[in-house]
Motif scaffolding. Structure first.
Motif, short mmCIF file in Angstrom:
data_model
loop_
_atom_site.label_atom_id
_atom_site.label_comp_id
_atom_site.label_asym_id
_atom_site.label_seq_id
_atom_site.Cartn_x
_atom_site.Cartn_y
_atom_site.Cartn_z
N HIS A 186 1.79 9.60 -5.65
CA HIS A 186 2.26 10.96 -5.33
C HIS A 186 3.35 11.40 -6.31
O HIS A 186 3.42 12.58 -6.67
CB HIS A 186 2.75 11.02 -3.89
CG HIS A 186 1.65 11.10 -2.88
ND1 HIS A 186 1.00 12.29 -2.58
CD2 HIS A 186 1.06 10.15 -2.11
CE1 HIS A 186 0.08 12.06 -1.66
NE2 HIS A 186 0.09 10.78 -1.36
N THR A 187 4.19 10.46 -6.73
CA THR A 187 5.22 10.81 -7.72
C THR A 187 4.57 11.22 -9.04
O THR A 187 4.98 12.21 -9.67
CB THR A 187 6.15 9.61 -7.95
OG1 THR A 187 6.81 9.28 -6.72
CG2 THR A 187 7.20 9.94 -9.01
N GLU A 234 -4.09 0.89 -7.52
CA GLU A 234 -3.33 0.60 -8.75
C GLU A 234 -4.08 1.08 -9.97
O GLU A 234 -3.50 1.66 -10.90
CB GLU A 234 -3.05 -0.91 -8.86
CG GLU A 234 -2.05 -1.45 -7.86
CD GLU A 234 -0.61 -1.24 -8.30
OE1 GLU A 234 -0.39 -0.52 -9.29
OE2 GLU A 234 0.29 -1.79 -7.64
N VAL A 235 -5.39 0.87 -9.99
CA VAL A 235 -6.22 1.33 -11.11
C VAL A 235 -6.19 2.85 -11.19
O VAL A 235 -6.08 3.44 -12.27
CB VAL A 235 -7.66 0.81 -10.96
CG1 VAL A 235 -8.58 1.48 -12.00
CG2 VAL A 235 -7.71 -0.70 -11.13
N PHE A 236 -6.28 3.51 -10.04
CA PHE A 236 -6.22 4.97 -10.03
C PHE A 236 -4.87 5.45 -10.56
O PHE A 236 -4.80 6.44 -11.31
CB PHE A 236 -6.45 5.49 -8.61
CG PHE A 236 -6.42 7.00 -8.51
CD1 PHE A 236 -7.45 7.77 -8.99
CD2 PHE A 236 -5.33 7.64 -7.93
CE1 PHE A 236 -7.43 9.15 -8.90
CE2 PHE A 236 -5.28 9.03 -7.84
CZ PHE A 236 -6.34 9.77 -8.33
N PHE A 237 -3.80 4.74 -10.20
CA PHE A 237 -2.47 5.10 -10.69
C PHE A 237 -2.41 5.02 -12.22
O PHE A 237 -1.87 5.91 -12.89
CB PHE A 237 -1.41 4.19 -10.08
CG PHE A 237 -0.04 4.33 -10.67
CD1 PHE A 237 0.73 5.45 -10.39
CD2 PHE A 237 0.46 3.36 -11.52
CE1 PHE A 237 2.00 5.59 -10.95
CE2 PHE A 237 1.73 3.49 -12.07
CZ PHE A 237 2.49 4.61 -11.79
N MET A 262 0.83 -1.20 0.00
CA MET A 262 0.00 0.00 0.00
C MET A 262 0.87 1.25 0.00
O MET A 262 0.61 2.22 -0.74
CB MET A 262 -0.91 0.01 1.23
CG MET A 262 -1.75 1.27 1.38
SD MET A 262 -3.15 1.33 0.28
CE MET A 262 -4.28 0.24 1.15
N LYS A 263 1.93 1.24 0.79
CA LYS A 263 2.84 2.38 0.84
C LYS A 263 3.53 2.59 -0.50
O LYS A 263 3.69 3.73 -0.96
CB LYS A 263 3.88 2.17 1.94
CG LYS A 263 4.85 3.34 2.11
CD LYS A 263 5.83 3.08 3.23
CE LYS A 263 6.80 4.25 3.39
NZ LYS A 263 7.79 4.00 4.49
N GLU A 264 3.91 1.49 -1.15
CA GLU A 264 4.60 1.59 -2.43
C GLU A 264 3.70 2.19 -3.51
O GLU A 264 4.13 3.08 -4.26
CB GLU A 264 5.09 0.21 -2.86
CG GLU A 264 6.24 -0.32 -2.01
CD GLU A 264 6.62 -1.74 -2.37
OE1 GLU A 264 5.86 -2.37 -3.15
OE2 GLU A 264 7.65 -2.23 -1.88
N VAL A 265 2.45 1.75 -3.59
CA VAL A 265 1.56 2.29 -4.61
C VAL A 265 1.19 3.73 -4.29
O VAL A 265 1.02 4.57 -5.19
CB VAL A 265 0.29 1.41 -4.77
CG1 VAL A 265 -0.62 1.49 -3.57
CG2 VAL A 265 -0.48 1.83 -6.02
N SER A 266 1.10 4.05 -2.99
CA SER A 266 0.85 5.44 -2.59
C SER A 266 1.98 6.35 -3.05
O SER A 266 1.74 7.46 -3.56
CB SER A 266 0.67 5.53 -1.07
OG SER A 266 0.56 6.87 -0.64
N GLU A 319 -4.30 7.58 6.17
CA GLU A 319 -2.94 7.90 6.62
C GLU A 319 -1.90 7.22 5.74
O GLU A 319 -0.88 7.83 5.39
CB GLU A 319 -2.76 7.50 8.07
CG GLU A 319 -1.43 7.92 8.67
CD GLU A 319 -1.33 7.55 10.13
OE1 GLU A 319 -1.89 6.51 10.52
OE2 GLU A 319 -0.70 8.28 10.89
N ARG A 320 -2.17 5.96 5.35
CA ARG A 320 -1.22 5.23 4.51
C ARG A 320 -1.09 5.88 3.13
O ARG A 320 -0.08 5.72 2.46
CB ARG A 320 -1.64 3.77 4.38
CG ARG A 320 -1.43 2.95 5.65
CD ARG A 320 -1.60 1.48 5.40
NE ARG A 320 -2.97 1.12 5.07
CZ ARG A 320 -3.92 0.85 5.96
NH1 ARG A 320 -3.66 0.95 7.27
NH2 ARG A 320 -5.13 0.51 5.58
N LEU A 321 -2.12 6.62 2.72
CA LEU A 321 -2.08 7.33 1.44
C LEU A 321 -1.40 8.69 1.54
O LEU A 321 -1.27 9.39 0.54
CB LEU A 321 -3.50 7.52 0.90
CG LEU A 321 -4.17 6.26 0.37
CD1 LEU A 321 -5.61 6.54 0.00
CD2 LEU A 321 -3.41 5.72 -0.82
#
Length: 470
Positions: A231-232, A413-416, A223-227, A438-440
């Protein structure tokens, strides 16, 4: 208890072992598919249902619930209550007082039922249709806990509850255990429940196995990685111009009678290429704000601006293209029968982005009947069928409802992937799951007492505990 459940010519659940013992709480988590939902209904004695007459028109819809059950060890509870993730399916009457009387048989002291989850007496005169999703779940829980049964089965109730409601639920569950009742909880938010659970088990999609904390930890890392990727991608979209502004907005529901809810002089601004979270107690107006943005409701005071223009100046079609909303109850917004029909509609409307994304997630020649989709898949259908190249704001209202940890990651992931195909986009998540927001690493808006304010830290968000201690 060990059982198997047959659907048609196959054993859908085979040699499933679940402890059902008085004074003990069994916590089940894992893959949130149809079988996971069936587990709760079977343990509560709801399934299988007896098929009276064959109806070919609905055979596909009911085949999962008319299977055959084989219990090889132990037995089902004599009496049980099941409460599932959609509170509306447990509330059948128009008014709150009618619902409580019909389900409990109490003519007096109805307010005592409401007190179980700190609902105010004034709600008795409210129409159930005017309650927020969280208030509906608290009402359903209040009724369930007022009954005396051998076994209580809860599935997916936590996503609806604010902090106060969750604390109250823990206290009421402890009370049932002291009474010697058996409790089975099927949930994805398990951190607090693990403290009172006697066994925590994991459903891997077909079998129940021991729960491994490493699976939970791994999902948090993912979750942290996809977040971070989101943001990137947002950071590379350039300047974050203003996309939405509430200026002195006031709104009230006049038909709610005593204790009308109101938004008072609400002002805040959202910018492009950002992730926002909106938190607050049940019934404070989070979903109402979403309806104001979508122009389902109109403010009685103040103004709302979108992309620098007054919101009333936008045509309905412009709002539909610019704002993508995925609501709490996805099935209520589904208007077509199959995913293929949504792909066809996107193609006819020239919405290439929607057509491509639906094709990517639901590939091949299958039609994908909506009736056979999971809650996550329905959310994804709504998201992808509503997204346009011109969309500037995506609103996810209680996105963790009916979704497991893997599903939460898949949704992001879909949103990304959507972000990589549009010029500028912001995400607004309305949720009681503070940890998820918070994780996002989202910027947080707090809704309370009719006002909205920026909240510096999600981990310091708390509400009143209704006299409940942890």
């Amino acid at each position: 208890m060990i059982f198997s459940y047959r659907i048609g010519d196959r054993w859908a659940l085979n040699n499933i072992g679940v402890p059902v013992q008085g004074g003990r709480l069994t916590l089940l988590t894992g893959v949130e598919n149809k079988l996971f939902g069936l587990l709760g209904g079977i343990l509560a004695g709801l399934f299988p249902i007896e098929e009276q007459e064959p109806f070919p028109q609905i055979e596909d819809l009911i085949q999962d619930f008319t299977g055959s059950l084989k219990v090889t060890e132990g037995k089902l509870p004599e009496t049980a209550i099941y409460l599932g993730p959609d509170p509306e399916k447990h509330l059948l009457f128009s008014r709150v007082d009618e619902e409580i009387f019909a389900q409990t048989g109490r003519k007096k002291e109805l307010e005592q039922v409401l007190e179980a989850f700190c609902l105010q007496e004034m709600l008795l005169r409210r129409k159930i249709s005017t309650l927020s999703g969280g208030e509906k779940m608290k009402l359903a829980l209040s009724i369930a806990f007022s009954k005396s049964v051998d076994c209580l089965v809860l599935h997916g109730v936590l996503p609806w509850l604010d902090r106060e409601g969750k604390l109250r639920l823990i206290a009421k569950l402890r009370g049932k255990l002291v009474e010697g009742r058996s409790v089975i909880v099927l949930e994805q938010e398990i951190d607090e429940l693990k403290r009172i659970a006697h066994r925590t088990l994991y459903f891997n999609g077909s079998q129940i196995v021991r729960f491994d904390d490493r699976l939970h930890e791994r999902s948090q890392v993912e979750m942290k990685e996809v977040s971070e990727r989101i943001h990137t991608e947002l950071g590379g979209m350039g300047e974050s111009d203003e996309i939405l502004r509430f200026k002195g907005v006031g709104f009230s529901y006049e038909n709610r009678g005593t204790g009308d809810f109101a938004l008072n002089a609400v002002s805040f601004t959202l910018h492009g290429s950002k992730v926002y979270g909106m938190v607050g107690d049940n019934g404070t107006g989070k979903s109402t704000i979403a309806k104001l943005i979508l122009r389902v409701l109109k403010p009685q005071e103040g103004n709302i601006y979108f992309l620098g223009r007054a919101l009333p100046l936008f045509k309905r079609g412009e709002i539909v293209k610019s704002v993508c909303y995925v609501g709490q109850f996805p099935e209520q917004h589904i208007t077509l029968s199959t995913v293929e029909q949504y792909r066809t509609r996107a193609r006819k409307m020239g919405n290439t982005l929607s057509e491509q994304m639906l094709g990517r997630l639901f590939p091949g020649e299958k039609s994908y009947p909506v009736s056979q989709l999971t809650p996550l898949q329905m959310k994804l259908v709504l998201l992808l069928s509503s997204i346009h190249a011109d969309t500037r704001l995506v609103i996810l209202d209680e996105p963790t409802w009916g979704v497991d940890r893997r599903g939460e990651i898949e949704l992001l992931e879909v949103f990304f992937h959507i972000l990589r195909k549009v010029k500028s986009l912001s995400l607004l998540i309305i949720s009681h799951d503070i940890g998820y927001i918070e994780r996002l690493n989202a910027e947080v808006l707090l809704v309370e007492h009719g006002s909205v304010s920026w909240f510096p830290r999600t981990d310091s968000y708390t509400d009143s505990s209704c006299g409940v201690s942890t």
